[in-house]
Design an enzyme around this catalytic site. Structure first.
Site, mmCIF file in Angstrom:
data_model
loop_
_atom_site.group_PDB
_atom_site.id
_atom_site.type_symbol
_atom_site.label_atom_id
_atom_site.label_comp_id
_atom_site.label_asym_id
_atom_site.label_seq_id
_atom_site.Cartn_x
_atom_site.Cartn_y
_atom_site.Cartn_z
ATOM 1 N N CYS A 137 0.830 -1.211 0.000
ATOM 2 C CA CYS A 137 0.000 0.000 0.000
ATOM 3 C C CYS A 137 0.863 1.260 0.000
ATOM 4 O O CYS A 137 1.328 1.700 1.057
ATOM 5 C CB CYS A 137 -0.933 -0.003 1.208
ATOM 6 N N CYS A 140 -0.479 4.217 1.963
ATOM 7 C CA CYS A 140 -0.221 4.112 3.406
ATOM 8 C C CYS A 140 1.248 4.413 3.732
ATOM 9 O O CYS A 140 1.550 5.068 4.721
ATOM 10 C CB CYS A 140 -0.507 2.709 3.939
ATOM 11 N N ASP A 141 2.153 3.911 2.918
ATOM 12 C CA ASP A 141 3.561 3.863 3.333
ATOM 13 C C ASP A 141 4.526 4.757 2.545
ATOM 14 O O ASP A 141 5.702 4.836 2.908
ATOM 15 C CB ASP A 141 4.072 2.410 3.226
#
Ligand code: NDP
Length: 317
Positions: A137, A140-141
């Site tokens: 992801c 997200c990261d």
């Protein structure tokens, strides 16, 4: 008048991620005593590290902590949890049967929040470095890879989207794709391919191993035409090779799309009255913690209204 079995639940929620806990929170606060049936595997958020885009946490929160907090919040209002895999799901006259590893549960309404699993390569180092450089992801990261080198594996729209998210932070993004052209839509490809300064594409190549020490240091790759192997140094490895919604056990009852995602309307309703779906099992596009929680909230409110409707129109007991 529909005769109901005695041990029937008003609502069963199937899943163990942020969508399931959100649905449990809303329905327990509505005094519906939900039973949540969670599988044995961790949900996707529990596999991520820092979550910086869930509103309300200005300093960010760890994925596992967010999920744990959401579960505790639902339990505070009386939601009950049990663990097990759902083997089969049946629609009977006026209620539903959920079979969980040989135990049968009955419910008037069901919220399906079983999520989707990111497809994995199953290569050496992939599991070992998951959360330590390997991710599924970028939204997200990506921020964790500021000024670092990363690779994105895949050639679909997700790979393009991951690349665009990573480009904002990373020093260099290398897309590695097993074919000689992308599967992604032209518009997404164009957006990526014009970023020539820091995006590099390697076609006809597979990744055979993730390398690292404490964290990822690179990937081993092989050209599928020449079989020549080489190593690409990087700090991040983003898998964008598709997702698999966890919906197989529902396919005989609820309508799925051609990719296996449950089809819902704007109010999280499926084609079956009394069955709702929330989170990634019904969302091939956004796949965010906040959209999972949002659709679960919708599903819970719809389920509550439906139960009220049953109470008003049928012999409820
Ligand atoms: P896709 O199935 O479209 O693409 C997966 C990619 O990963 C393909 O290029 C495939 O290769 C490759 N792949 C699959 N398995 C392996 C493997 N074992 N090793 C190496 N490569 C592999 O999945 P996406 O997640 O990209 O997209 C899913 C759906 O969601 C699509 O319909 C897409 O259009 C949509 N979507 C739309 C977005 C948007 O419009 N903004 C954003 C994200 C997704 P190959 O090409 O050889 O099959």
């Amino acid at each position: 008048m529909v005769k109901m079995p005695k041990d029937i639940h008003d609502i069963i929620i199937i899943g163990g991620g942020i969508a399931a806990h959100t649905a449990a929170l809303y329905t327990s606060r509505a005094s519906l005593n939900p039973l949540v049936i969670s599988g044995h595997e961790p949900d996707q958020l529990s596999l991520t590290s820092e979550v910086e885009n869930f509103p309300g946490f200005p300093k960010g929160i760890l994925g596992p902590e967010l999920v744990k907090n959401a579960k505790e919040q639902a339990q505070r209002f009386g939601a009950k949890y049990t663990e097990g895999y759902v083997d089969s799901f049946k629609k009977l006259k006026g209620y539903f049967e959920v079979w969980v590893e040989k135990t049968k549960y009955k419910a008037r309404t069901v919220i399906i929040a079983t999520g989707a699993s990111a497809r994995r390569l199953k290569i050496p180092g992939e599991d070992k470095y998951f959360g330590r450089g390997v991710s599924t992801c970028a939204v997200c990261d990506a921020a964790l890879f500021k000024n670092k080198g990363v690779v994105v594996i895949g050639g679909g729209d997700s790979a393009m989207e991951e690349t665009l998210a990573l480009y904002k932070f990373a020093k260099k993004v290398t897309i590695i794709h097993r074919k000689d052209s992308f599967k992604a839509s032209k518009i997404m490809q164009d957006r990526v391919l014009k970023l020539k300064d820091r995006v590099n594409v390697i076609f006809d190549t597979i990744v055979t191993e993730v390398l690292g020490e404490q964290f990822v240091t690179g990937v081993k790759v092989k050209n599928v035409n020449t079989n020549k192997e080489s190593i690409i140094n990087c700090n991040g490895v983003f898998l964008a090779i598709g997702h698999i919604p966890n919906t197989k056990m529902f396919e005989n009852v609820v309508k799925l799309d051609k990719l296996g995602y449950i089809i819902t309307d704007k109010r999280s309703r499926t084609n079956i009255e009394g069955v709702y779906a929330a989170g990634d099992c019904q969302d091939p596009i956004f796949r965010q913690a906040i959209t999972s929680a949002g659709t679960a909230c919708q599903a819970a409110i719809e389920a509550e209204r439906y139960i009220e409707h049953l109470k008003a129109t049928r012999n409820y007991k």
